[in-house]
Design a protein around this motif. Structure first.
Motif, PDB file in Angstrom:
ATOM      1  N   VAL A   1       0.838  -1.207   0.000  1.00 29.11           N
ATOM      2  CA  VAL A   1       0.000   0.000   0.000  1.00 29.11           C
ATOM      3  C   VAL A   1       0.863   1.242   0.000  1.00 29.11           C
ATOM      4  N   GLN A   2       1.890   1.193   0.773  1.00 25.93           N
ATOM      5  CA  GLN A   2       2.752   2.368   0.854  1.00 25.93           C
ATOM      6  C   GLN A   2       3.442   2.647  -0.460  1.00 25.93           C
TER       7      GLN A   2
ATOM      8  N   ARG B   1      -3.666   2.014 -14.704  1.00 27.37           N
ATOM      9  CA  ARG B   1      -3.771   2.709 -13.425  1.00 27.37           C
ATOM     10  C   ARG B   1      -5.016   2.334 -12.669  1.00 27.37           C
ATOM     11  N   GLU B   2      -5.995   2.117 -13.404  1.00 25.55           N
ATOM     12  CA  GLU B   2      -7.227   1.752 -12.718  1.00 25.55           C
ATOM     13  C   GLU B   2      -7.102   0.420 -12.007  1.00 25.55           C
ATOM     14  N   ALA B   3      -6.535  -0.446 -12.738  1.00 24.81           N
ATOM     15  CA  ALA B   3      -6.350  -1.766 -12.132  1.00 24.81           C
ATOM     16  C   ALA B   3      -5.538  -1.643 -10.863  1.00 24.81           C
ATOM     17  N   LEU B   4      -4.546  -0.829 -10.953  1.00 24.41           N
ATOM     18  CA  LEU B   4      -3.683  -0.654  -9.791  1.00 24.41           C
ATOM     19  C   LEU B   4      -4.464  -0.036  -8.647  1.00 24.41           C
ATOM     20  N   LEU B   5      -5.271   0.851  -9.002  1.00 31.78           N
ATOM     21  CA  LEU B   5      -6.074   1.503  -7.985  1.00 31.78           C
ATOM     22  C   LEU B   5      -6.966   0.498  -7.273  1.00 31.78           C
ATOM     23  N   GLU B   6      -7.536  -0.303  -8.094  1.00 30.87           N
ATOM     24  CA  GLU B   6      -8.390  -1.354  -7.533  1.00 30.87           C
ATOM     25  C   GLU B   6      -7.615  -2.225  -6.568  1.00 30.87           C
ATOM     26  N   GLN B   7      -6.481  -2.567  -7.043  1.00 32.89           N
ATOM     27  CA  GLN B   7      -5.629  -3.415  -6.217  1.00 32.89           C
ATOM     28  C   GLN B   7      -5.356  -2.738  -4.879  1.00 32.89           C
ATOM     29  N   HIS B   8      -5.052  -1.510  -4.995  1.00 32.51           N
ATOM     30  CA  HIS B   8      -4.741  -0.731  -3.799  1.00 32.51           C
ATOM     31  C   HIS B   8      -5.906  -0.744  -2.824  1.00 32.51           C
ATOM     32  N   LYS B   9      -7.020  -0.564  -3.380  1.00 36.03           N
ATOM     33  CA  LYS B   9      -8.197  -0.526  -2.505  1.00 36.03           C
ATOM     34  C   LYS B   9      -8.398  -1.849  -1.792  1.00 36.03           C
ATOM     35  N   THR B  10      -8.249  -2.865  -2.566  1.00 36.57           N
ATOM     36  CA  THR B  10      -8.444  -4.181  -1.934  1.00 36.57           C
ATOM     37  C   THR B  10      -7.434  -4.418  -0.827  1.00 36.57           C
ATOM     38  N   HIS B  11      -6.277  -3.962  -1.082  1.00 36.93           N
ATOM     39  CA  HIS B  11      -5.251  -4.154  -0.055  1.00 36.93           C
ATOM     40  C   HIS B  11      -5.624  -3.454   1.226  1.00 36.93           C
ATOM     41  N   THR B  12      -6.002  -2.251   1.046  1.00 41.10           N
ATOM     42  CA  THR B  12      -6.335  -1.510   2.251  1.00 41.10           C
ATOM     43  C   THR B  12      -7.524  -2.129   2.970  1.00 41.10           C
ATOM     44  N   LEU B  13      -8.432  -2.558   2.185  1.00 43.37           N
ATOM     45  CA  LEU B  13      -9.563  -3.228   2.812  1.00 43.37           C
ATOM     46  C   LEU B  13      -9.132  -4.475   3.565  1.00 43.37           C
ATOM     47  N   GLN B  14      -8.261  -5.139   2.929  1.00 43.26           N
ATOM     48  CA  GLN B  14      -7.755  -6.344   3.567  1.00 43.26           C
ATOM     49  C   GLN B  14      -7.100  -6.023   4.892  1.00 43.26           C
TER      50      GLN B  14
ATOM     51  N   ALA C   1      -9.584  -5.335   7.286  1.00 41.69           N
ATOM     52  CA  ALA C   1     -10.377  -6.535   7.584  1.00 41.69           C
ATOM     53  C   ALA C   1      -9.689  -7.374   8.648  1.00 41.69           C
ATOM     54  N   SER C   2      -8.408  -7.369   8.581  1.00 40.66           N
ATOM     55  CA  SER C   2      -7.711  -8.199   9.564  1.00 40.66           C
ATOM     56  C   SER C   2      -7.851  -7.631  10.966  1.00 40.66           C
ATOM     57  N   LEU C   3      -8.162  -6.387  11.030  1.00 39.32           N
ATOM     58  CA  LEU C   3      -8.261  -5.780  12.340  1.00 39.32           C
ATOM     59  C   LEU C   3      -9.685  -5.791  12.891  1.00 39.32           C
ATOM     60  N   ARG C   4     -10.574  -5.748  12.036  1.00 41.93           N
ATOM     61  CA  ARG C   4     -11.926  -5.433  12.504  1.00 41.93           C
ATOM     62  C   ARG C   4     -12.618  -6.661  13.059  1.00 41.93           C
ATOM     63  N   GLU C   5     -13.722  -6.364  13.646  1.00 39.08           N
ATOM     64  CA  GLU C   5     -14.579  -7.412  14.168  1.00 39.08           C
ATOM     65  C   GLU C   5     -15.227  -8.150  13.008  1.00 39.08           C
TER      66      GLU C   5
ATOM     67  N   ARG D   1       1.790   2.829  11.336  1.00 43.06           N
ATOM     68  CA  ARG D   1       1.993   3.110   9.920  1.00 43.06           C
ATOM     69  C   ARG D   1       0.723   2.907   9.119  1.00 43.06           C
ATOM     70  N   LEU D   2      -0.098   2.082   9.685  1.00 43.50           N
ATOM     71  CA  LEU D   2      -1.301   1.711   8.947  1.00 43.50           C
ATOM     72  C   LEU D   2      -2.370   2.809   8.964  1.00 43.50           C
ATOM     73  N   ILE D   3      -2.487   3.371  10.098  1.00 50.32           N
ATOM     74  CA  ILE D   3      -3.585   4.324  10.289  1.00 50.32           C
ATOM     75  C   ILE D   3      -3.650   5.390   9.209  1.00 50.32           C
ATOM     76  N   PRO D   4      -2.551   5.977   8.812  1.00 50.50           N
ATOM     77  CA  PRO D   4      -2.660   7.031   7.792  1.00 50.50           C
ATOM     78  C   PRO D   4      -3.282   6.549   6.489  1.00 50.50           C
ATOM     79  N   PHE D   5      -3.116   5.278   6.232  1.00 45.33           N
ATOM     80  CA  PHE D   5      -3.612   4.803   4.957  1.00 45.33           C
ATOM     81  C   PHE D   5      -5.072   4.394   4.980  1.00 45.33           C
ATOM     82  N   LEU D   6      -5.584   4.279   6.175  1.00 47.09           N
ATOM     83  CA  LEU D   6      -6.961   3.824   6.235  1.00 47.09           C
ATOM     84  C   LEU D   6      -7.919   4.973   5.914  1.00 47.09           C
ATOM     85  N   PRO D   7      -9.037   4.590   5.385  1.00 51.53           N
ATOM     86  CA  PRO D   7     -10.060   5.628   5.221  1.00 51.53           C
ATOM     87  C   PRO D   7     -10.495   6.140   6.590  1.00 51.53           C
ATOM     88  N   PRO D   8     -10.932   7.329   6.634  1.00 52.75           N
ATOM     89  CA  PRO D   8     -11.124   8.003   7.916  1.00 52.75           C
ATOM     90  C   PRO D   8     -12.021   7.245   8.893  1.00 52.75           C
TER      91      PRO D   8
END
Lengths: 766, 133
Positions: free
Chosen positions: A543-544, A558-571, A574-578, A605-612
């Protein structure tokens, strides 16, 4: 030497030289006594000492008696040194020797001074008669027995049985005949000996070292004695003694060389080591002893199979052997020569068991195999089959082979005992505690064989194929317990081949099962956490790096990459959440991850990348679990990494969220106090408050004051702050300046001052 | 007497004529007189047989003691069956001469091979026969 008996003073060189000139018989060898080698003390004592040494040495040589023994003079003649076997050396040497012109001998025979009395002549006679095997044999077993001095029978006595023919060839040259010593007077005997002198001399020269039989030298023959005064050689011998002969290569008494066991090894101590053997393990079995040998010798020629004349090489040594064995003239077949022996003087083949040629005809008579106990290791079937095979083979060949074997004069060099011995060793190697491990293929082979045989002869013969349980060597544990003395430090360790030296005294601490399980669990969990953290890290790194990559990739991708990025962040999130709630971070997971130092770093390091929203949730989670986190963080002190990102998050929080956050931070009873004790906690608190203040001060329409929660929370914070002792208030990383203004809204002046103090103290003092 | 049935034991081979091939390539023929647990062998009336091509020659050697580890193979010789008709026995001098010639020829070919390889820039390191490890 007795010439100088009267001399008490020390001899000087001059004297000795003078003596040398005077007398031919004194020779240079006497330097030892009178010359350079002489010690400046009483030479008599010295000689006595040396003589005793020599005696001991000579006894060690086993009766060879070739040290520099000197024997006192022979009656009537020159005193001569006779090389005597030890028994003879014990012959009393009379001090009252007539001082003939005996030559100087290096030392008197032992016991010279010991026994004062005794007739020299008598002793000499005994010596001669007793020591020489020829004479002894002539005289009978107790030749010198009737003499007064208890002269022990000479060691060569046993030989006399074997040597009746020998007398004819003895170097002594004594005429065969009834020369019983007891019948002769000493003088007569001497006369005889003297007479027998001259012809003997030639034989002497070649027989000095050994007898015809090839036996080691037993004694210098009496004839030699009588020649003493005649030749310079003899005189030398008289004085000095015959040099030490090498130990006879050919065994005495025809004994097997294997009896000469090598000198005993310095064996390891008995503890924990193999039993000390006088004869090392590797030596083949001995041949029977001498008395048994005689029987053998007489029996075996009879047992020996006949063979045609002229078989085998005839060597000169063999001829000698033949002469010796001519006693076996009673040979049944009356063939030409006695059994021919290989090697000179070796009697070994005689002592074999009945030769194998008898096996031939016997083979067919033996219906069942001779079950040897040491073949029980083999499968019973196996043994049976093979004996059958042997028999069938033996039967057809028995006749022929038997014949041939019987003609071979060299057969049976290896005795039955030796064969058994080799077989035993080979059998020992087959012993095993686990046959399936050691000899898998053999076992399997035999199982198959057995099955096949059963199949084949099913019904025909119900031969009982019981499985023989082969004797298995029990695994003996020889644990060495070191010898310990009570009250001493340490243990005496006697190391040997089987228990090498213990260098380190290790103590084994064995943990119980429970403990081990618990430990394992703990470790497993930790490993799991670390693993999760690692995985998240890899995602985070991707992500970084996204931005960089984004710049590099062309438009289409670029779009594909963007998608990828999003999934990563979601992932990541996801590992953190309930599991069910999307906006709440799983406490458990959060705790787990944060318990590890790396996890904390990760979160920061993670927090900055997460959606608000998600970031806020994370921060909430942190706040909620702060006490626990604080406790776990005691060692790492890594929570402070979180300050920055958290601050960022806080600044973006809405008022409601902020309130919630504050509430979370306060949480249950007593949580706030714990929070205050922790640096991060305090910092966080201040951050929140300052943010709130900022909100309030900046935005008039702030909803912070809409519900009372904020106010209440602030109040409680204030209360806490006031109550907390300054010592337990942990200094924050920084103190936002607008806190005071915040507090000023809610508290009165007094308290405000206190708070101020608190705030200041904390930031200044530390 | 049955010595170790089913196993390979030399005890039953005693006093029989055997042929043994040693590690150094020698062939000995003699009567096996004694053995021990290491398969050290004592041969009597030993004859060293040298084979060159179809010819062979016997050199009488007397008594031989062979250390067990040097034995490659050992086999009993049937006394009744005489030598093959294919092989021709010659005198000692002749067989030694033949052997020498054989060795020479071998060395020559070996040398030629080595030079040929060298010309092509290759080299095969000479195997040291003594070094087995």
């Amino acid at each position: 030497m007795f010439r100088f008996q009267s001399l008490d003073e020390d001899c000087t060189l001059e004297k000795e030289e003078g003596l040398v000139e005077e007398e031919d018989e004194i020779d240079q060898f006497n330097d030892d006594t009178f010359g350079d080698g002489a010690i400046d003390d009483d030479w008599q004592e010295e000689h006595k000492r040396l003589a005793e040494l020599e005696e001991r040495k000579n006894e060690g040589l086993g009766g060879l008696g070739l040290g520099g023994l000197g024997m006192g003079g022979m009656g009537g003649g020159d005193a001569s040194t006779v090389q005597l076997p030890p028994p003879a050396s014990r012959v009393p040497h009379p001090s009252s020797l007539p001082p003939p012109h005996h030559s100087l001998s290096s030392m008197p025979p032992p016991g010279l001074e010991d026994r004062g009395g005794g007739d020299l002549a008598e002793s000499l006679a005994m010596l001669i008669l007793g020591a020489d095997p020829a004479i002894a044999s002539v005289g009978g077993p107790t030749g010198p027995g009737d003499r007064s001095t208890g002269l022990p029978p000479p060691p060569s006595m046993p030989q006399q049985h074997q040597l009746p023919p020998h007398q004819q060839l003895t170097p002594s040259g004594l005429p065969p005949g009834p020369l019983h010593p007891s019948l002769l007077s000493y003088q007569q005997h001497q006369h005889l000996l003297r007479r027998g002198g001259p012809p003997m001399q030639q034989m002497n020269s070649h027989n000095i070292w050994e007898n015809n039989m090839g036996f080691g030298p037993v004694s210098v023959t009496p004839g030699l004695v009588t020649q003493m005064e005649d030749s310079p050689l003899m005189s030398i011998i008289k004085e000095v003694g015959l040099p030490n002969r090498p130990p006879p290569v050919m065994s005495e008494d025809g004994r097997d060389l294997s009896e000469r066991a090598p000198p005993p090894r310095s064996s390891s101590p008995v503890i924990g080591s193999p039993p000390v053997r006088a004869v090392p393990i590797g030596t083949p079995p001995k041949q029977p002893m001498s008395h048994a040998m005689n029987h053998h010798q007489q029996n075996s020629p009879l047992c020996r199979p006949p063979f045609p004349a002229g078989v085998g090489p005839v060597l000169s040594q063999i001829q000698r052997a033949q002469m010796l064995n001519s006693q076996v003239a009673g040979f049944p077949r009356g063939c030409q020569g006695p059994p021919l022996l290989p090697g000179g003087g070796g009697f070994r083949p005689f002592f074999g068991q009945p030769p194998p040629h008898r096996m031939g005809p016997h083979h067919n008579h033996v219906p069942c195999p001779i079950i040897r106990h040491n073949t029980t290791h083999l499968h019973p079937q196996h043994r049976r089959m093979l004996t059958q095979r042997m028999q069938s083979r033996g039967g057809e060949r028995g006749g022929r082979v038997g014949d041939w074997r019987s003609r071979d004069p060299y057969s049976n060099l290896m005795t039955q005992r030796e064969k058994e011995w080799v077989a035993k060793i080979q059998m020992m190697q087959l012993q095993s505690t686990d046959p399936y491990l050691d000899d898998y293929y053999y076992q399997n082979y035999f199982e198959k064989m057995e099955k096949r045989q059963e199949r084949d002869r099913d019904g025909v013969r119900k031969e009982h194929t019981t499985k023989l349980i082969t004797p298995q060597v029990a695994k003996l544990e020889h644990t060495y317990r070191p010898v310990q003395f009570a009250g001493s430090l340490g243990k005496l360790t006697v190391s040997s081949v089987n228990n090498p030296r213990k260098m380190i005294d290790t103590v084994v601490t064995s943990r119980t099962d429970d403990e081990e399980k618990r430990e394992k669990q703990v470790w497993n969990k930790r490993r799991q956490i670390l693993y999760t953290v690692e995985k998240m890290y890899s995602l985070l790194l991707e992500v970084q790096d996204f931005e960089k990559r984004f710049m590099q990739t062309p438009e289409e991708q670029r779009e594909a990459l963007l998608e990828q990025h999003k999934t990563h962040t979601l992932q990541l999130y996801a590992s953190l959440r309930e599991k069910e709630w999307d906006d709440r971070v799983s406490d458990e997971q959060c705790l787990l991850i944060m318990s590890v130092r790396k996890g904390k770093r990760l979160i920061s390091r993670l927090i900055p990348f997460l959606p608000p929203l998600q970031a806020a949730a994370v921060v909430m989670g942190i706040a909620r679990n702060l006490p626990a986190l604080a406790k776990k963080d005691k060692q790492d002190q890594a929570l402070c990494w979180l300050v920055e990102p958290v601050a960022v998050v806080i600044s973006s929080l809405s008022s409601a969220a902020l309130t919630d956050l504050l509430q979370e931070l306060q949480g249950s009873e007593g949580q706030l106090s714990k929070v205050l004790q922790n640096k991060f906690g305090v910092t966080l608190l201040y951050l929140i408050l300052s943010e709130g203040e900022r909100m309030q001060s900046s935005d008039l329409n702030c909803q912070l004051m809409d519900d009372n929660r904020w106010t209440e929370l602030v109040f409680s914070v204030t209360r806490e702050l006031l109550n907390v002792p300054p010592s337990s208030l942990s200094p924050p990383l920084f103190t936002p300046p607008n806190l005071l203004s915040l507090f000023s809204r809610y508290v009165d002046r007094q308290r405000l001052e206190l708070l101020q103090e608190k705030l200041q103290i904390s930031s200044l003092s530390r | 007497m049955n010595y170790m049935p089913g196993t390979a034991s030399l005890i039953d081979d005693i006093d029989k004529k055997h042929l043994v091939l040693l590690r150094d390539g020698r062939t000995l023929i003699g009567f096996l007189r004694s053995i021990d647990q290491f398969a050290n062998l004592v041969f009597h009336q030993t004859v060293e047989r040298i084979h060159v091509g179809k010819k062979f020659g016997d050199i009488p050697r007397g008594i031989f003691i062979v250390r067990g580890e040097n034995v490659v193979l050992l086999g009993e010789i049937d006394i009744d069956k005489l030598c093959d008709h294919i092989l021709q026995q010659v005198s000692i001098e002749e067989i030694l001469e033949e052997q020498r010639l054989q060795q020479q020829a071998k060395q020559k070919t070996e040398k030629a091979k080595v030079t040929a390889l060298k010309d092509r820039g290759l080299s095969i390191p000479k195997a040291d026969n003594l070094d087995e490890y």
